[in-house]
Design a protein around this motif. Structure first.
Motif, mmCIF file in Angstrom:
data_model
loop_
_atom_site.group_PDB
_atom_site.id
_atom_site.type_symbol
_atom_site.label_atom_id
_atom_site.label_comp_id
_atom_site.label_asym_id
_atom_site.label_seq_id
_atom_site.Cartn_x
_atom_site.Cartn_y
_atom_site.Cartn_z
ATOM 1 N N ASN A 189 0.824 -1.203 0.000
ATOM 2 C CA ASN A 189 0.000 0.000 0.000
ATOM 3 C C ASN A 189 0.865 1.262 0.000
ATOM 4 O O ASN A 189 0.535 2.238 -0.676
ATOM 5 N N ILE A 190 1.960 1.244 0.736
ATOM 6 C CA ILE A 190 2.849 2.415 0.796
ATOM 7 C C ILE A 190 3.489 2.667 -0.558
ATOM 8 O O ILE A 190 3.587 3.816 -1.012
ATOM 9 N N PRO A 198 -7.780 3.326 -9.758
ATOM 10 C CA PRO A 198 -7.187 2.462 -10.780
ATOM 11 C C PRO A 198 -7.651 2.815 -12.194
ATOM 12 O O PRO A 198 -6.885 2.672 -13.150
ATOM 13 N N LEU A 199 -8.874 3.308 -12.317
ATOM 14 C CA LEU A 199 -9.343 3.735 -13.632
ATOM 15 C C LEU A 199 -8.530 4.926 -14.124
ATOM 16 O O LEU A 199 -8.109 4.973 -15.285
ATOM 17 N N TRP A 230 -6.233 -2.470 -8.474
ATOM 18 C CA TRP A 230 -7.331 -3.376 -8.810
ATOM 19 C C TRP A 230 -7.127 -4.748 -8.194
ATOM 20 O O TRP A 230 -8.084 -5.343 -7.691
ATOM 21 N N MET A 231 -5.880 -5.258 -8.189
ATOM 22 C CA MET A 231 -5.654 -6.645 -7.803
ATOM 23 C C MET A 231 -4.915 -6.831 -6.478
ATOM 24 O O MET A 231 -5.288 -7.667 -5.685
ATOM 25 N N LEU A 232 -3.866 -6.066 -6.268
ATOM 26 C CA LEU A 232 -2.998 -6.303 -5.115
ATOM 27 C C LEU A 232 -3.507 -5.675 -3.833
ATOM 28 O O LEU A 232 -3.489 -6.307 -2.775
ATOM 29 N N ALA A 233 -3.899 -4.429 -3.894
ATOM 30 C CA ALA A 233 -4.361 -3.717 -2.694
ATOM 31 C C ALA A 233 -5.588 -2.885 -3.035
ATOM 32 O O ALA A 233 -5.537 -1.659 -3.082
#
Length: 123
Positions: free
Chosen positions: A2-3, A75-76, A119-122
């Motif tokens: 996240n960081i 993310p968009l 979208w996928m990881l965090a």
């Protein structure tokens, strides 16, 4: 993770605002004038439109996630920014600004990673 994603968001948001400033407000510089002349008369409105979209994109990279309102916009915005950087590469080539190709590729990759990460990881 996240960081790292927040750091990339900040870098890309700052880059959006500085690029918007350089494309819309500093058009009378020697370097900008040469590129505008190569692209033709339609380039000035295009630069203003791109600059406005870049400012909006920079805001959309940070504010939705920071405020917790519609975090899917981040993310968009990153995906659209990556696409925009990829589109800018041929335009810079047309203006014979070859040194601007590598930063465009790197920024497109960062934006793509940010879109994937949010979208996928965090999410």
């Amino acid at each position: 993770m996240n960081i790292v994603l927040w750091a990339i968001q900040g870098i890309l948001a700052i880059k959006c605002v500085t690029t918007a400033f350089s494309h819309a407000l500093r058009q009378d510089g020697e370097k900008m004038r040469a590129g505008i002349q190569r692209m033709g008369a339609g380039s000035v409105p295009l630069l203003f439109a791109v600059s406005a979209l870049l400012v909006l994109n920079g805001v959309a990279l940070v504010l939705p996630r920071a405020l917790g309102v519609a975090p899917w916009l981040t993310p968009l915005a990153a995906a659209l920014l990556g696409l925009g950087f990829l589109i800018s590469i041929p335009l810079h080539r047309q203006c014979r600004e070859n040194p601007n190709l590598i930063p465009g590729i790197v920024l497109a990759l960062l934006a793509g990673f940010l879109a994937y990460g949010r979208w996928m990881l965090a999410p």
